[in-house]
Design a protein around this motif. Sequence first.
Motif, mmCIF file in Angstrom:
data_model
loop_
_atom_site.group_PDB
_atom_site.id
_atom_site.type_symbol
_atom_site.label_atom_id
_atom_site.label_comp_id
_atom_site.label_asym_id
_atom_site.label_seq_id
_atom_site.Cartn_x
_atom_site.Cartn_y
_atom_site.Cartn_z
ATOM 1 N N PRO A 106 2.719 -3.895 0.102
ATOM 2 C CA PRO A 106 2.390 -2.470 -0.043
ATOM 3 C C PRO A 106 1.684 -1.891 1.179
ATOM 4 O O PRO A 106 1.932 -0.738 1.558
ATOM 5 C CB PRO A 106 1.478 -2.441 -1.273
ATOM 6 C CG PRO A 106 1.856 -3.655 -2.048
ATOM 7 C CD PRO A 106 2.157 -4.691 -1.014
ATOM 8 N N VAL A 107 0.817 -2.676 1.805
ATOM 9 C CA VAL A 107 0.102 -2.193 2.987
ATOM 10 C C VAL A 107 1.040 -2.122 4.184
ATOM 11 O O VAL A 107 1.010 -1.153 4.962
ATOM 12 C CB VAL A 107 -1.114 -3.093 3.285
ATOM 13 C CG1 VAL A 107 -1.752 -2.743 4.625
ATOM 14 C CG2 VAL A 107 -2.146 -2.963 2.169
ATOM 15 N N MET A 108 1.894 -3.116 4.343
ATOM 16 C CA MET A 108 2.841 -3.077 5.454
ATOM 17 C C MET A 108 3.789 -1.879 5.313
ATOM 18 O O MET A 108 4.135 -1.231 6.298
ATOM 19 C CB MET A 108 3.622 -4.384 5.524
ATOM 20 C CG MET A 108 2.760 -5.620 5.719
ATOM 21 S SD MET A 108 1.596 -5.468 7.101
ATOM 22 C CE MET A 108 2.728 -5.394 8.477
ATOM 23 N N GLN A 109 4.184 -1.577 4.109
ATOM 24 C CA GLN A 109 5.032 -0.398 3.885
ATOM 25 C C GLN A 109 4.277 0.889 4.207
ATOM 26 O O GLN A 109 4.841 1.828 4.798
ATOM 27 C CB GLN A 109 5.525 -0.391 2.438
ATOM 28 C CG GLN A 109 6.517 -1.501 2.127
ATOM 29 C CD GLN A 109 6.664 -1.758 0.638
ATOM 30 O OE1 GLN A 109 6.119 -1.017 -0.192
ATOM 31 N NE2 GLN A 109 7.392 -2.811 0.283
ATOM 32 N N ALA A 110 2.997 0.933 3.829
ATOM 33 C CA ALA A 110 2.185 2.114 4.141
ATOM 34 C C ALA A 110 2.029 2.291 5.642
ATOM 35 O O ALA A 110 2.072 3.423 6.157
ATOM 36 C CB ALA A 110 0.817 1.989 3.471
ATOM 37 N N CYS A 166 -3.549 3.012 4.032
ATOM 38 C CA CYS A 166 -3.676 1.606 3.625
ATOM 39 C C CYS A 166 -4.663 1.429 2.476
ATOM 40 O O CYS A 166 -4.465 0.576 1.604
ATOM 41 C CB CYS A 166 -4.074 0.753 4.824
ATOM 42 S SG CYS A 166 -2.795 0.682 6.095
ATOM 43 N N VAL A 167 -5.735 2.231 2.456
ATOM 44 C CA VAL A 167 -6.654 2.189 1.317
ATOM 45 C C VAL A 167 -5.927 2.625 0.049
ATOM 46 O O VAL A 167 -6.078 2.003 -1.022
ATOM 47 C CB VAL A 167 -7.892 3.075 1.575
ATOM 48 C CG1 VAL A 167 -8.714 3.219 0.300
ATOM 49 C CG2 VAL A 167 -8.752 2.482 2.681
ATOM 50 N N ARG A 168 -5.133 3.663 0.153
ATOM 51 C CA ARG A 168 -4.382 4.117 -1.018
ATOM 52 C C ARG A 168 -3.449 3.021 -1.528
ATOM 53 O O ARG A 168 -3.407 2.744 -2.734
ATOM 54 C CB ARG A 168 -3.585 5.375 -0.668
ATOM 55 C CG ARG A 168 -2.743 5.879 -1.838
ATOM 56 C CD ARG A 168 -2.095 7.205 -1.535
ATOM 57 N NE ARG A 168 -1.313 7.665 -2.689
ATOM 58 C CZ ARG A 168 -0.734 8.854 -2.767
ATOM 59 N NH1 ARG A 168 -0.838 9.723 -1.762
ATOM 60 N NH2 ARG A 168 -0.051 9.190 -3.851
ATOM 61 N N ALA A 169 -2.712 2.388 -0.626
ATOM 62 C CA ALA A 169 -1.799 1.317 -1.039
ATOM 63 C C ALA A 169 -2.566 0.162 -1.676
ATOM 64 O O ALA A 169 -2.120 -0.425 -2.669
ATOM 65 C CB ALA A 169 -0.999 0.832 0.165
ATOM 66 N N THR A 170 -3.728 -0.161 -1.123
ATOM 67 C CA THR A 170 -4.525 -1.273 -1.662
ATOM 68 C C THR A 170 -5.032 -0.952 -3.059
ATOM 69 O O THR A 170 -4.932 -1.780 -3.988
ATOM 70 C CB THR A 170 -5.698 -1.576 -0.717
ATOM 71 O OG1 THR A 170 -5.184 -1.938 0.574
ATOM 72 C CG2 THR A 170 -6.533 -2.732 -1.250
ATOM 73 N N LEU A 171 -5.581 0.239 -3.234
ATOM 74 C CA LEU A 171 -6.130 0.615 -4.542
ATOM 75 C C LEU A 171 -5.029 0.744 -5.597
ATOM 76 O O LEU A 171 -5.214 0.335 -6.753
ATOM 77 C CB LEU A 171 -6.893 1.926 -4.430
ATOM 78 C CG LEU A 171 -8.211 1.874 -3.643
ATOM 79 C CD1 LEU A 171 -8.745 3.279 -3.405
ATOM 80 C CD2 LEU A 171 -9.245 1.025 -4.367
ATOM 81 N N GLU A 172 -3.901 1.295 -5.218
ATOM 82 C CA GLU A 172 -2.845 1.538 -6.196
ATOM 83 C C GLU A 172 -2.028 0.290 -6.513
ATOM 84 O O GLU A 172 -1.602 0.097 -7.663
ATOM 85 C CB GLU A 172 -1.912 2.640 -5.691
ATOM 86 C CG GLU A 172 -2.536 4.018 -5.706
ATOM 87 C CD GLU A 172 -1.584 5.120 -5.274
ATOM 88 O OE1 GLU A 172 -1.795 6.281 -5.677
ATOM 89 O OE2 GLU A 172 -0.612 4.819 -4.533
ATOM 90 N N GLU A 173 -1.829 -0.582 -5.508
ATOM 91 C CA GLU A 173 -0.847 -1.650 -5.693
ATOM 92 C C GLU A 173 -1.376 -3.068 -5.519
ATOM 93 O O GLU A 173 -0.688 -4.017 -5.900
ATOM 94 C CB GLU A 173 0.322 -1.432 -4.724
ATOM 95 C CG GLU A 173 1.014 -0.082 -4.916
ATOM 96 C CD GLU A 173 2.192 0.073 -3.981
ATOM 97 O OE1 GLU A 173 3.173 -0.692 -4.126
ATOM 98 O OE2 GLU A 173 2.128 0.965 -3.102
ATOM 99 N N LEU A 174 -2.561 -3.232 -4.970
ATOM 100 C CA LEU A 174 -3.095 -4.575 -4.764
ATOM 101 C C LEU A 174 -4.319 -4.873 -5.623
ATOM 102 O O LEU A 174 -4.404 -5.931 -6.242
ATOM 103 C CB LEU A 174 -3.450 -4.780 -3.288
ATOM 104 C CG LEU A 174 -2.286 -4.845 -2.311
ATOM 105 C CD1 LEU A 174 -2.797 -4.941 -0.883
ATOM 106 C CD2 LEU A 174 -1.373 -6.026 -2.624
ATOM 107 N N MET A 175 -5.274 -3.947 -5.664
ATOM 108 C CA MET A 175 -6.489 -4.167 -6.455
ATOM 109 C C MET A 175 -6.221 -3.793 -7.907
ATOM 110 O O MET A 175 -6.887 -2.937 -8.493
ATOM 111 C CB MET A 175 -7.642 -3.355 -5.878
ATOM 112 C CG MET A 175 -8.072 -3.800 -4.499
ATOM 113 S SD MET A 175 -9.420 -2.806 -3.801
ATOM 114 C CE MET A 175 -10.772 -3.234 -4.895
ATOM 115 N N THR A 176 -5.254 -4.470 -8.489
ATOM 116 C CA THR A 176 -4.807 -4.152 -9.842
ATOM 117 C C THR A 176 -5.359 -5.152 -10.840
ATOM 118 O O THR A 176 -5.658 -6.301 -10.481
ATOM 119 C CB THR A 176 -3.279 -4.173 -9.902
ATOM 120 O OG1 THR A 176 -2.831 -5.515 -9.612
ATOM 121 C CG2 THR A 176 -2.668 -3.200 -8.918
ATOM 122 N N PRO A 177 -5.480 -4.773 -12.106
ATOM 123 C CA PRO A 177 -5.896 -5.742 -13.130
ATOM 124 C C PRO A 177 -4.994 -6.976 -13.159
ATOM 125 O O PRO A 177 -5.485 -8.097 -13.359
ATOM 126 C CB PRO A 177 -5.800 -4.931 -14.425
ATOM 127 C CG PRO A 177 -6.037 -3.512 -13.998
ATOM 128 C CD PRO A 177 -5.377 -3.395 -12.653
#
Length: 466
Positions: free
Chosen positions: A104-108, A342-353
């Motif tokens: 997700p971050v690389m795509q962002a 990159c923060v948006r991608a991390t919060l939305e797609e990586l820091m997930t439950p």
Amino acid sequence: MTHPASARAQARGRIAGEALEALLTAEKTRYVESRPLAAARSTRNSRGGFAGGVPMHWMRDWPQPFPMVIDMAQGNRLRDIDGNDIVDFCLGDTGAMFGHSPAPVMQAIRRQEAKGLTFMLPSADADRVGELLEERFGLPCWQMAVTASDANRFALRAARAATGRKRILVFDGCYHGTAEDTLVDLVDGKTVARRSLIGQVQDPSQTTVMIPFNDRAALEAALSGNDIACVIAEPVMTNCGMILPEEGFWAFLREATRRSGTLLLLDETHTISTGPGGYGRVHNLEPDLFVVGKPIAGGVPAAVWGMTQTVSDRLFAARPESEHGHSGIGTTLSGNALQLACVRATLEELMTPANYEKMLAGAEKLDEGISALIAHHGLPWHTARVGARLEIVFSSAPVRNAAEARAAQDAMLESTLHVALLNRGFLLTPFHNMMLVSPDTTEADIAAFLAAFGEVLALLPPANEQ
């Protein structure tokens, strides 16, 4: 008081000093032999170019003879220039907590590179990132920085502006990056400038008071003068060993700070391993200010700091509009478009439950396995864990403060475990061998690590081999 040499001997659990030194020497030799290209580079770069042959001087602090040189990293895997494949439990000391080069971050990054990287103006992602931060961490007002060091520095300025007070409080053994006010030591009950601090002109002990963690009496005494602007702390101390809060300590601290008009700043750069909202959200600590760096943008340099509406209002009221940005808060690249994407991608797609569920389950399995091996070998050690992060402590009982953590440390034993495990394909942090489980860490990785750890423990010599 236990003599340091006695403490080290106890920590080793009857492991002989001379035989342990011989084992460490053998493991270092094995390391050198498996990395001829890195060895040649180390010799070639000993003078000139980057100082000490590394782009950042801490890269010389690893316990191996010279640093590995990384060719590529993906997920929880590293490959060095000598072709060695490593399962990474260090993960950039949290910077790559959600894996190296996460998709997700690389795509962002690819999306943003066509739109521009930095403007000193808000990008289209700014509003959404602000919403995500408020939803995730519970504070309404946010700012960006490039590193957690900067974020802590800025948040401390905000705390002083909001309270009109100069002094702050930190805990013995703390580390909050290069924020000058926090670089102090506790020596014979007195706060002094940190002994390792280089080039410091102003004495930080003039505006900072340091006390032991978990010490309620010392906390009450320090706050009794009603002149402390802010307590800055990790919810679980992770920089001098892992020191867990005693039952009720944080509730006591939060009540005491409110009573004295002192703000609470949580530095969750490491304890974000606890859950999607960090330790403070999981345990309802209700901070006035909050900092997290390293993993918040998936490895791209970024940090965020948040505050209550009251702190924000007081901060902006204290800022003369005629002075523009010359406030000591913020840098030109803070809040740039690449960071926000990159923060948006991390919060939305990586820091997930879902990702945290994988990480916590893996850390629990790792913890159980390490504890079982420690018990099997009769060693007076234990593990300490905060969410997906854990470490081995060379004492039989949990440590309550930095003094106890330091007494349990053993540099030679720590180095031996570190280098031996690296030789078997596993990288831990260079600082007291912390381990971090990422979403990419598999059950097979954990099983392989436990096999290697058991092998290394079997090599540790007993005292009668001296």
